[in-house]
Design a protein around this motif. Structure first.
Motif, PDB file in Angstrom:
ATOM      1  N   VAL A 148      35.373  44.807  42.736  1.00  0.00           N
ATOM      2  CA  VAL A 148      36.732  44.317  42.638  1.00  0.00           C
ATOM      3  C   VAL A 148      36.839  43.173  41.917  1.00  0.00           C
ATOM      4  CG1 VAL A 148      38.645  43.515  44.053  1.00  0.00           C
ATOM      5  CG2 VAL A 148      37.415  45.444  44.846  1.00  0.00           C
ATOM      6  N   ALA A 149      35.807  42.131  42.090  1.00  0.00           N
ATOM      7  CA  ALA A 149      35.891  40.850  41.088  1.00  0.00           C
ATOM      8  C   ALA A 149      35.771  41.078  39.880  1.00  0.00           C
ATOM      9  CB  ALA A 149      34.936  39.824  41.923  1.00  0.00           C
TER      10      ALA A 149
ATOM     11  N   GLY B 130      38.504  42.906  37.750  1.00  0.00           N
ATOM     12  CA  GLY B 130      39.618  42.156  37.547  1.00  0.00           C
ATOM     13  C   GLY B 130      39.481  41.322  36.181  1.00  0.00           C
TER      14      GLY B 130
ATOM     15  N   LEU C 246      44.611  40.733  41.028  1.00  0.00           N
ATOM     16  CA  LEU C 246      44.371  40.996  42.357  1.00  0.00           C
ATOM     17  C   LEU C 246      45.300  41.015  43.397  1.00  0.00           C
ATOM     18  CD1 LEU C 246      41.133  38.715  42.474  1.00  0.00           C
ATOM     19  CD2 LEU C 246      41.126  41.161  42.369  1.00  0.00           C
TER      20      LEU C 246
ATOM     21  N   TYR D 243      46.186  44.171  45.937  1.00  0.00           N
ATOM     22  CA  TYR D 243      46.651  43.911  47.198  1.00  0.00           C
ATOM     23  C   TYR D 243      47.703  44.998  47.532  1.00  0.00           C
ATOM     24  CZ  TYR D 243      47.597  41.868  51.713  1.00  0.00           C
ATOM     25  OH  TYR D 243      47.797  41.913  52.909  1.00  0.00           O
TER      26      TYR D 243
ATOM     27  N   THR E 173      39.671  48.550  45.755  1.00  0.00           N
ATOM     28  CA  THR E 173      40.315  47.729  46.693  1.00  0.00           C
ATOM     29  C   THR E 173      40.744  48.263  48.032  1.00  0.00           C
ATOM     30  OG1 THR E 173      41.176  46.043  44.950  1.00  0.00           O
ATOM     31  CG2 THR E 173      41.970  45.748  47.082  1.00  0.00           C
TER      32      THR E 173
ATOM     33  N   VAL F  32      40.408  41.467  49.241  1.00  0.00           N
ATOM     34  CA  VAL F  32      40.972  40.705  48.001  1.00  0.00           C
ATOM     35  C   VAL F  32      40.494  38.991  47.916  1.00  0.00           C
ATOM     36  CG1 VAL F  32      43.002  39.749  46.851  1.00  0.00           C
ATOM     37  CG2 VAL F  32      43.033  42.118  47.529  1.00  0.00           C
TER      38      VAL F  32
ATOM     39  N   LEU G 248      38.496  37.087  44.948  1.00  0.00           N
ATOM     40  CA  LEU G 248      38.962  36.021  44.578  1.00  0.00           C
ATOM     41  C   LEU G 248      37.986  34.864  44.446  1.00  0.00           C
ATOM     42  CD1 LEU G 248      41.693  35.161  43.136  1.00  0.00           C
ATOM     43  CD2 LEU G 248      42.508  34.430  45.158  1.00  0.00           C
TER      44      LEU G 248
END
Length: 567
Positions: free
Chosen positions: A144-145, A148, A228, A232, A423, A453, A457
């Motif tokens: 996810v990170a 992004g 992000l 969500y 996510t 999320v 982040l």
């Protein structure tokens, strides 16, 4: 080697593999039953469990598993020579990757659409379930990170792709509304949506967009925050509103892009200018075992078992659809990986600018892949593919400016699809961990998504305002991703043993993946230790210990089952 022979030969091989080995697995090993009710019917909730047309679900599944993996992996693996990369893509995808994806999906379909990590508790024991869920959480945390950051990087490299990628959202929502609310034909309206997408690309090629720094946060960081927030929202909406139709459009995009690539190969048919074998590139790690964790999604990827058992199984209409979606989807990804290999190993030889000088042939490849340091950067990987693909496709007469936009949108859209799906799956994993820890509030949709999320982040901004902190853990991602594949095979093997079926078809891939991943992890740990990178060394050591624990527990179950069978 002529690239057209390579591309056509691969396509024929995959068709044969699907109709022989794939159908054998469906009939004899997994015993697909068209009359078995799927979780999309028995657990229908209108949000995650939604019965979906096979063609639409194939698009969602394929674009979720593909992401940028089959692009960046082969784009760097070619530095060791195109032959070892090609062999691993073909052997890995047919005998391992496709079996892994198909098997994960079938097991989930037979277990209420639960994730492979959750099912591990039933198949092996509760300890393994918790260990597996922790490893999955860590892997998805990185995905996810990092994705992004990947999308943000593509936006910065190709600002022409920004408008089309964001305009795809309202187009996808409209497509979902027409298909689900008005019973519109998904093929017809999918084609209309794709035409609108290509219209937006023409707009994007004339209207590049670059985001400025905001409140002291660098442009990359601003993009990461926006992406992000989008992830969500997208991962909490019912799948049929945005996720499915967007992925369906991206599947059409993929079909068009692959047709364009094949047409470009057919017209230009460049020779492979990359060396057949280059076992020791300057500064590169050893071909064995690093090749196997570098190609990743083009041959086999542990992330795929999370998609197959995390989202796809919840939407499948019939077990019969699993062979084309699970097994066939991986073969199509393998074909894409071969096209990428050709773009980087042959297409780049059609022309590469070095300042004011035009390099061609092997000189162009050598410049692009002069050393490991030059080839391993994200921009270099994506740039090598897009430049090579553009060279080949432009031979068909399509303007290079438009091709660059199409390829940039193609890469960014696929990365965004992976971000969406990862996510959503991380939300499921957080829910399963929270349930195991008896914290039911955190198992709910929004708290679980917030954790998914927020943790990404925090990782993204751990290095400062550029939002690229996740890249510090990138050296672990390849090995952890392939580790997941080995552990998924472990669960499959025990499941097959418990149901009295032959385990050889998953046992050999399991042993290979666990061994080669362990080998790569040990190599990486030595590198981290020598460089004093204690964060990576500590996390890597913890992952190796968890893997060893899981494998030992699984082996004990297999030994016990074998003794029972022989008494």
């Amino acid at each position: 080697m002529n690239s057209l022979i390579l591309a056509a030969g691969t396509a024929v091989l995959y068709v044969l593999a699907y109709n022989t080995y794939g159908r054998f697995l469906a009939k004899k090993l997994f015993q697909v039953n068209l009359n078995t009710p799927c979780p999309s019917k028995t657990h229908h909730d209108g949000v995650d469990f939604v019965k979906t047309d096979k063609l639409v679900l194939f698009g969602h599944h394929f674009t979720s598993i593909a992401g940028t993996g089959p692009i960046v992996g082969p784009a760097i693996a070619v530095i060791w020579g195109w032959v070892p990369a090609l062999i691993w893509i073909l052997v890995g995808s047919i005998l391992m990757g496709a079996v892994h994806d198909f098997g994960s999906m079938i097991i989930s379909l037979r277990n209420q659409g639960r994730s492979i990590g959750d099912i591990a508790g039933d198949v092996i024991n509760a300890r393994v379930r918790f260990l597996f869920l922790l490893i999955i959480f860590f892997a998805l945390w990185l995905v996810v990170a990092i994705f992004g950051v990947v999308i943000a990087a593509v936006f910065n490299l190709f600002p022409e792709s920004v408008a089309p990628v964001w305009l795809q959202i309202p187009i996808a929502i409209a497509l979902g509304w027409f298909v689900y609310k008005k019973n519109a034909n998904p093929v017809l309206f999918g084609a209309i949506a794709v035409l609108l997408m290509y219209g937006s690309m023409m707009l994007g090629s004339k209207l590049a967009f670059e985001i400025p720094e905001l409140f002291g946060i660098k442009s990359m960081g601003v993009w990461v925050i926006g992406l992000l927030i989008y992830a969500y929202i997208a991962s909490t909406l019912p799948v049929q509103i945005l996720l499915q139709p967007r992925d369906y459009i991206n599947a059409w995009q993929l079909a068009v892009a692959m047709i364009m690539l094949f047409a470009g190969i057919a017209v230009s048919h460049p020779a492979m200018v990359a060396p057949a074998l280059n076992a020791a590139p300057e500064g590169a790690p050893p071909l064995m075992p690093i090749l196997f964790i570098t190609v990743a999604c083009g041959a086999i990827s542990g992330f795929h078992c999370l998609v197959s058992s995390g989202t796809t199984s919840k939407q499948c209409d019939n077990e019969g659809s699993a062979i084309s979606i699970g097994y066939g989807g991986m073969l199509l990804e393998g074909l894409l990986a071969v096209f990428v290999l050709i773009a980087c190993g042959a297409g780049i030889g059609l022309g590469l600018m070095k300042g004011d000088e035009l390099l061609t042939g092997s000189a162009a490849f050598t410049h692009q892949y002069s050393s490991w340091a030059a080839a391993k950067g994200l921009g270099s990987k994506i740039g090598a593919f897009i430049n090579g693909a553009t060279n080949m496709i432009s031979a068909t007469g399509i303007p290079k400016e438009f091709i660059l936009t199409v390829m940039g949108v193609f890469v960014a859209s696929f990365a965004a699809t992976t971000l969406d799906t990862a996510t959503r799956i991380q939300r499921y994993i957080v829910s399963e961990i929270a349930t195991a820890c008896k914290v039911p509030f955190l198992a709910k949709r929004h708290p679980a998504t917030f954790i998914a999320v927020a943790t990404a982040l925090l990782l993204a901004f751990s290095s400062g305002s550029d939002g690229q902190g996740a890249l510090s853990l990138w050296p672990l991602f390849g090995a952890v991703n392939q580790l997941l594949a080995g552990l998924a095979f472990l669960v499959m093997t025990v499941w097959l043993a418990k149901t009295g079926r032959r385990i050889i078809y998953t046992l050999i891939p399991m042993i290979f993946m666990v061994a080669v991943t362990g080998w790569a992890m040990v190599y990486n740990l030595n590198t981290f230790f020598a460089s004093g990178d204690w964060l990576l060394f500590g996390i890597g050591t913890a992952v190796v210990l968890l893997e060893t624990w899981m494998v030992v527990e699984g082996a004990m179950v297999l030994i016990r089952l074998n003794k029972m069978r022989n008494t």
